[in-house]
Design a protein around this motif. Structure first.
Motif, mmCIF file in Angstrom:
data_model
loop_
_atom_site.group_PDB
_atom_site.id
_atom_site.type_symbol
_atom_site.label_atom_id
_atom_site.label_comp_id
_atom_site.label_asym_id
_atom_site.label_seq_id
_atom_site.Cartn_x
_atom_site.Cartn_y
_atom_site.Cartn_z
ATOM 1 N N PRO A 128 0.812 -1.226 0.000
ATOM 2 C CA PRO A 128 0.000 0.000 0.000
ATOM 3 C C PRO A 128 0.841 1.269 0.000
ATOM 4 O O PRO A 128 0.415 2.295 -0.536
ATOM 5 C CB PRO A 128 -0.838 -0.116 1.273
ATOM 6 N N THR A 129 2.041 1.214 0.589
ATOM 7 C CA THR A 129 2.936 2.377 0.534
ATOM 8 C C THR A 129 3.330 2.669 -0.903
ATOM 9 O O THR A 129 3.346 3.825 -1.351
ATOM 10 C CB THR A 129 4.198 2.122 1.386
ATOM 11 N N LEU A 130 3.645 1.621 -1.670
ATOM 12 C CA LEU A 130 4.007 1.792 -3.077
ATOM 13 C C LEU A 130 2.801 2.237 -3.902
ATOM 14 O O LEU A 130 2.931 3.063 -4.814
ATOM 15 C CB LEU A 130 4.574 0.483 -3.630
ATOM 16 N N ILE A 131 1.614 1.693 -3.588
ATOM 17 C CA ILE A 131 0.406 2.115 -4.301
ATOM 18 C C ILE A 131 0.171 3.608 -4.112
ATOM 19 O O ILE A 131 -0.158 4.333 -5.067
ATOM 20 C CB ILE A 131 -0.812 1.304 -3.831
ATOM 21 N N ALA A 132 0.333 4.080 -2.883
ATOM 22 C CA ALA A 132 0.142 5.512 -2.611
ATOM 23 C C ALA A 132 1.137 6.356 -3.395
ATOM 24 O O ALA A 132 0.799 7.440 -3.894
ATOM 25 C CB ALA A 132 0.285 5.780 -1.119
ATOM 26 N N LYS A 133 2.369 5.882 -3.549
ATOM 27 C CA LYS A 133 3.375 6.634 -4.297
ATOM 28 C C LYS A 133 3.069 6.650 -5.796
ATOM 29 O O LYS A 133 3.420 7.600 -6.500
ATOM 30 C CB LYS A 133 4.772 6.033 -4.076
ATOM 31 N N LEU A 134 2.436 5.600 -6.294
ATOM 32 C CA LEU A 134 2.146 5.482 -7.726
ATOM 33 C C LEU A 134 0.795 6.094 -8.098
ATOM 34 O O LEU A 134 0.394 6.042 -9.256
ATOM 35 C CB LEU A 134 2.178 4.004 -8.145
ATOM 36 N N ALA A 224 -0.817 7.951 12.688
ATOM 37 C CA ALA A 224 -0.796 6.504 12.494
ATOM 38 C C ALA A 224 -1.756 5.795 13.442
ATOM 39 O O ALA A 224 -2.397 4.807 13.076
ATOM 40 C CB ALA A 224 0.627 5.968 12.694
ATOM 41 N N LEU A 225 -1.868 6.317 14.669
ATOM 42 C CA LEU A 225 -2.624 5.623 15.711
ATOM 43 C C LEU A 225 -4.132 5.675 15.484
ATOM 44 O O LEU A 225 -4.821 4.654 15.627
ATOM 45 C CB LEU A 225 -2.283 6.246 17.069
ATOM 46 N N LEU A 330 -7.824 2.814 5.424
ATOM 47 C CA LEU A 330 -6.668 2.770 4.521
ATOM 48 C C LEU A 330 -6.472 4.101 3.807
ATOM 49 O O LEU A 330 -5.344 4.527 3.573
ATOM 50 C CB LEU A 330 -6.850 1.638 3.514
ATOM 51 N N ALA A 331 -7.583 4.760 3.454
ATOM 52 C CA ALA A 331 -7.471 6.057 2.778
ATOM 53 C C ALA A 331 -6.980 7.145 3.726
ATOM 54 O O ALA A 331 -6.370 8.122 3.294
ATOM 55 C CB ALA A 331 -8.827 6.447 2.184
ATOM 56 N N MET A 332 -7.240 6.986 5.033
ATOM 57 C CA MET A 332 -6.785 7.982 6.001
ATOM 58 C C MET A 332 -5.255 8.067 6.053
ATOM 59 O O MET A 332 -4.697 9.153 6.244
ATOM 60 C CB MET A 332 -7.277 7.620 7.412
ATOM 61 N N ILE A 333 -4.581 6.926 5.925
ATOM 62 C CA ILE A 333 -3.135 6.903 6.160
ATOM 63 C C ILE A 333 -2.372 7.775 5.171
ATOM 64 O O ILE A 333 -1.616 8.658 5.582
ATOM 65 C CB ILE A 333 -2.619 5.450 6.188
ATOM 66 N N PRO A 334 -2.538 7.612 3.838
ATOM 67 C CA PRO A 334 -1.831 8.538 2.939
ATOM 68 C C PRO A 334 -2.367 9.967 3.015
ATOM 69 O O PRO A 334 -1.660 10.911 2.675
ATOM 70 C CB PRO A 334 -2.071 7.935 1.550
ATOM 71 N N THR A 335 -3.613 10.129 3.466
ATOM 72 C CA THR A 335 -4.168 11.471 3.617
ATOM 73 C C THR A 335 -3.513 12.221 4.773
ATOM 74 O O THR A 335 -3.239 13.422 4.682
ATOM 75 C CB THR A 335 -5.690 11.390 3.875
ATOM 76 N N LEU A 336 -3.217 11.497 5.863
ATOM 77 C CA LEU A 336 -2.681 12.127 7.065
ATOM 78 C C LEU A 336 -1.159 12.058 7.161
ATOM 79 O O LEU A 336 -0.541 12.902 7.804
ATOM 80 C CB LEU A 336 -3.289 11.477 8.312
ATOM 81 N N GLN A 345 4.818 2.986 8.450
ATOM 82 C CA GLN A 345 4.599 2.743 9.868
ATOM 83 C C GLN A 345 3.111 2.680 10.180
ATOM 84 O O GLN A 345 2.667 1.869 10.996
ATOM 85 C CB GLN A 345 5.287 3.839 10.682
ATOM 86 N N GLY A 346 2.329 3.538 9.518
ATOM 87 C CA GLY A 346 0.880 3.505 9.698
ATOM 88 C C GLY A 346 0.277 2.191 9.243
ATOM 89 O O GLY A 346 -0.586 1.620 9.920
ATOM 90 N N TYR A 347 0.737 1.671 8.102
ATOM 91 C CA TYR A 347 0.227 0.383 7.616
ATOM 92 C C TYR A 347 0.654 -0.758 8.529
ATOM 93 O O TYR A 347 -0.098 -1.720 8.739
ATOM 94 C CB TYR A 347 0.706 0.128 6.186
ATOM 95 N N GLY A 348 1.883 -0.666 9.087
ATOM 96 C CA GLY A 348 2.323 -1.686 10.033
ATOM 97 C C GLY A 348 1.477 -1.686 11.287
ATOM 98 O O GLY A 348 1.076 -2.752 11.797
ATOM 99 N N LEU A 349 1.177 -0.499 11.810
ATOM 100 C CA LEU A 349 0.332 -0.387 12.995
ATOM 101 C C LEU A 349 -1.087 -0.857 12.689
ATOM 102 O O LEU A 349 -1.732 -1.517 13.514
ATOM 103 C CB LEU A 349 0.320 1.065 13.474
#
Length: 402
Positions: A128-134, A224-225, A330-336, A345-349
């Motif tokens: 998901p980190t790579l998806i957000a970058k792409l 992240a939390l 899931l949408a919150m993480i790249p937004t925040l 780190q957010g996806y890991g948490l």
């Protein structure tokens, strides 16, 4: 002295849909590490002649790794590199499936399941980190909604194609097929993404401080939390609803249909949440609407328990709203998140909290159902929704990164 590029300056100029779909398939192949043991549970019992408890432990061993190492996986991925972690995790998963295809002794099989937990965790942190970058900014919530469907799709595909392979060719072929799939997607992603210019622009992670001090900073970071807490109460509830609610339906034919339809409905809700978060409202507001919809549906459910068809319809609506929660989380993480390291780190948490919810939820709901029946389930769902609404409101107060 040239300035370090900011997170907002290294976004994709346009969404790379082919690469994102391949990363989504990688997520599906990783989720099949759960699904392949779920669809073959009875066959495994017969082959190994073990107790249901031991075989069940081999099924859940994959998730226990995420429960313990979720946060540290995000930290490691930000240091080692997201593509390296992703490809390594996929190839590890393929190797373990190939070992399982030889149907080794049960203790060896159990060890491979623990190692598969590391493989699965690497994928759900890095992909998901790579998806957000792409993803271009105007598509980021939408692509996160697509990503969020990977677990439900994996179970649907495994229930269809995997069960057919199992019935016709046996356990060895089922595991071998999974090994081929997950290894192939790992190689394809390495070839396609290793020279991707957008991924070359990802700034180095900020790794100041010791391992434990970084971990504590992650737990104290509301960016992240809070999405992870929103996700936690979803995983507490959904697994239990999918497992126990069909048993409350008196009509056996409707009960069988609900076992098939409910996972598909929740997957539709996840994709729907991504689209709404992209085009209509912030992900935090989507989560708020979703939990409110679950609460209202639970209240209605308590009033029409004797009408089977109407009961099924209301359960379907409740599960649709529940399915919207992971899409919003899931949408919150790249937004925040303020940088790719914080995203990982957010996806890991999120993975850690998700596994915690899936572990704690089913026995809690089972106890409530045994003690109080449908009323116990409704009250527990309402309590969960109160917490979900609270953390959605708190997440909505965080300033979004532009």
């Amino acid at each position: 002295m040239p300035s370090t590029p900011s997170y907002s300056s290294v976004v994709a100029p346009k969404t790379q849909w082919l690469e994102i779909i391949l990363l989504w398939i990688a997520g599906i192949s990783a989720a099949m590490q759960f699904a392949k043991f779920s669809v073959s549970f009875e066959t495994l019992l017969n082959h190994y002649q073990t107790t249901a408890t031991l075989t069940g432990a081999s099924l859940s061993a994959v998730g226990l790794v995420g429960l313990v190492f979720g946060v540290s996986a995000g930290m490691i991925a930000s240091r080692v590199g997201y593509l390296k972690v992703l490809v390594g995790a996929l190839l590890l998963g393929g190797s373990l499936s190939f070992i399982q295809s030889f149907l080794p002794p049960f203790n060896v099989l159990f060890i491979t399941r623990i190692l598969e937990g590391l493989s699965q965790l690497g994928v759900v942190v890095a992909a998901p980190t790579l998806i957000a970058k792409l993803s271009a900014p105007q598509h980021k919530s939408l692509t996160m909604g697509i990503w969020g469907t990977f677990f439900g799709v994996a179970f649907a595909v495994s229930g269809w194609a995997g069960k057919s392979l199992l019935d016709q060719y046996g356990l060895s072929t089922l595991f071998l097929s999974h090994g081929i799939l997950i290894s192939t997607i790992g190689v394809v992603l390495f070839v396609i993404l290793r020279k991707n210019p957008v991924l070359d622009l990802v700034p180095a992670a900020d790794n100041q401080g010791g391992f434990f001090s970084q971990m504590m900073r992650i737990y104290r970071n509301p960016r992240a939390l809070l999405p992870s807490f929103v996700f936690l109460f979803y995983t507490c509830t959904l697994v239990s609803v999918l497992t126990y609610v069909p048993g409350l339906i008196n009509d056996l034919s409707l009960q069988k249909w609900m076992l098939v339809l409910l996972p598909l409905i929740t997957t539709s809700g996840t994709f729907l949440a991504g689209a709404i978060a992209q085009y209509l409202m912030r992900p935090q507001r989507v989560a708020l609407v979703a939990y409110s919809g679950v609460a209202v549906s639970a209240l209605v459910l308590s009033l029409i328990g004797d009408t089977a068809l109407l009961f099924c319809l209301v359960v379907g609506v409740m599960v649709l709203f529940l399915g919207m929660v992971p899409g919003a989380s899931l949408a919150m993480i790249p937004t925040l998140a303020r940088n790719p390291s914080e995203q990982a780190q957010g996806y890991g948490l999120l993975a850690q909290f998700g596994n915690l919810g899936a572990t704690v939820g089913p026995p809690t709901f089972a106890t409530a159902l045994v003690a109080y029946g449908l009323s116990g389930l409704v009250v527990l769902v309402l309590c969960v929704c109160c917490f979900g609404i609270l953390f959605s409101l708190l997440a909505g107060r965080i300033k979004t990164v532009s």
